[in-house]
Design an enzyme around this catalytic site. Structure first.
Site, mmCIF file in Angstrom:
data_model
loop_
_atom_site.group_PDB
_atom_site.id
_atom_site.type_symbol
_atom_site.label_atom_id
_atom_site.label_comp_id
_atom_site.label_asym_id
_atom_site.label_seq_id
_atom_site.Cartn_x
_atom_site.Cartn_y
_atom_site.Cartn_z
ATOM 1 C CB SER A 158 -0.965 -0.050 1.191
ATOM 2 O OG SER A 158 -1.990 0.905 1.050
ATOM 3 C CG ASP A 252 -6.824 -2.358 -3.620
ATOM 4 O OD1 ASP A 252 -7.363 -1.331 -3.178
ATOM 5 O OD2 ASP A 252 -5.602 -2.592 -3.515
ATOM 6 C CG HIS A 282 -5.990 -1.942 0.003
ATOM 7 N ND1 HIS A 282 -5.065 -1.653 -0.980
ATOM 8 C CD2 HIS A 282 -5.542 -1.333 1.129
ATOM 9 C CE1 HIS A 282 -4.115 -0.891 -0.462
ATOM 10 N NE2 HIS A 282 -4.380 -0.694 0.814
#
Length: 310
Positions: A158, A252, A282
């Site tokens: 991320s 995501d 995600h």
């Protein structure tokens, strides 16, 4: 790019996670930070075994950076993977990513150096970038202390995937440390509010409001947002960066940005393995009850082992 439905295990994990909504600043953010590490330590009471762990202090541009070194079983030397945690640049820590880093150590047979960096909004761009690059430079200069071979990779998920990509870009442009591989797990790169993945999947783990607030807290201005060291999709030339592994998840909102960056890498001649997990969400590689998380970590570990001759 996404399956007909979210994997049931991932859906359950995401539902549990959503019970604690992400705060968008102020007192609630500080409170969540205070609670996150104790909660993570409770979750980590029976962690996957590694050869050893060690707390490390890394000299940073604004003071020492806390880090944790995970050594694999067996005798040194080992290649080193410098890892940056996710959390939208405002949350996350070594503790929140302990499970992932332990599995990555086991699967890659590399030492994993998990690094804390300054968080926004108190420390907006470029603070995290400066810390991340300082950590990579230190790792390259500290082979003996790390029990290392001298071979280095960078990895992150991320927001940490963004930092891993940026450090690889900086190293290439500045004739810095030789990075053998960059591993970008559902990275926060090239996100556009008009992308299909944002329109279709905002609200699954990450809401549109979460994405906008993280972005505003970190970048602070449109000028910073366009800086290649803030978002490497803005780089004019990626041809000199390390070979890459890019992982995305079908449900995501950040999926299309990660895919776009993988396409840019390929277009600029960078050897890249891109893998999309269509039924995942995600953050799935930190979800310990999701079987596909372990599969994905094993695949990424194999990429690192191959790149670093571990």
């Amino acid at each position: 790019m996404s399956a007909d439905q979210i994997d049931p295990q991932a859906k359950r994990a995401a539902t549990r996670q959503s019970r604690i909504p992400l705060p968008h600043g102020g007192y609630k953010l500080k409170l969540l930070r205070l609670l996150t590490d104790p909660l993570s330590r409770l979750q980590n009471l029976n962690p996957p075994s590694v050869g050893a762990t060690e707390s490390v202090a890394i000299p940073g541009p604004a003071g020492d950076l806390d880090a944790r070194l995970y050594r694999p079983a067996g005798d040194p030397p080992y290649p080193t993977v410098v890892f940056f945690h996710g959390g939208g640049f405002v949350l996350g820590s070594v503790e929140t990513h302990d499970w992932l880093c332990r599995h990555l150590t086991r699967e890659s047979e590399c030492a994993v150096l998990s690094v804390e960096y300054r968080l926004a909004p108190e420390h907006p761009f470029p603070a995290a970038v400066e810390d991340a690059y300082a950590a990579v430079e230190w790792a390259a200069e500290s082979t003996a202390a790390l029990g290392g071979t001298g071979d280095i990779a960078v990895a992150g998920d991320s927001a940490g995937g963004n930092l891993a990509a940026v450090t690889a870009l900086m190293a290439a442009e500045r004739d810095g440390p030789a990075i053998e591989r960059q591993v970008l797990l559902y990275p926060g790169i090239g996100v556009d509010p008009e992308q299909e993945s944002v329109n279709e999947h905002a609200g699954v783990v990450l809401s549109r409001e979460d994405i906008e607030w993280f972005s505003a807290a970190y970048y602070r201005s449109e000028i910073h947002r366009r800086n290649p060291y803030a978002d490497p999709i803005n780089a004019g030339d990626l041809s000199g960066v390390a070979p890459a592994t890019v992982v995305t998840a079908g449900f995501d909102p950040l999926r299309d940005g990660g895919r776009a960056y993988a396409e840019r890498l390929v277009a600029d001649g960078v050897a890249t393995r891109y893998e999309n997990y269509p039924a995942m969400v995600h953050g799935f590689m930190t979800m310990r009850d999701v079987d596909r998380a372990r599969d994905a970590i094993a695949d990424v570990g194999a990429d690192l082992a191959d790149a670093l001759d571990a």
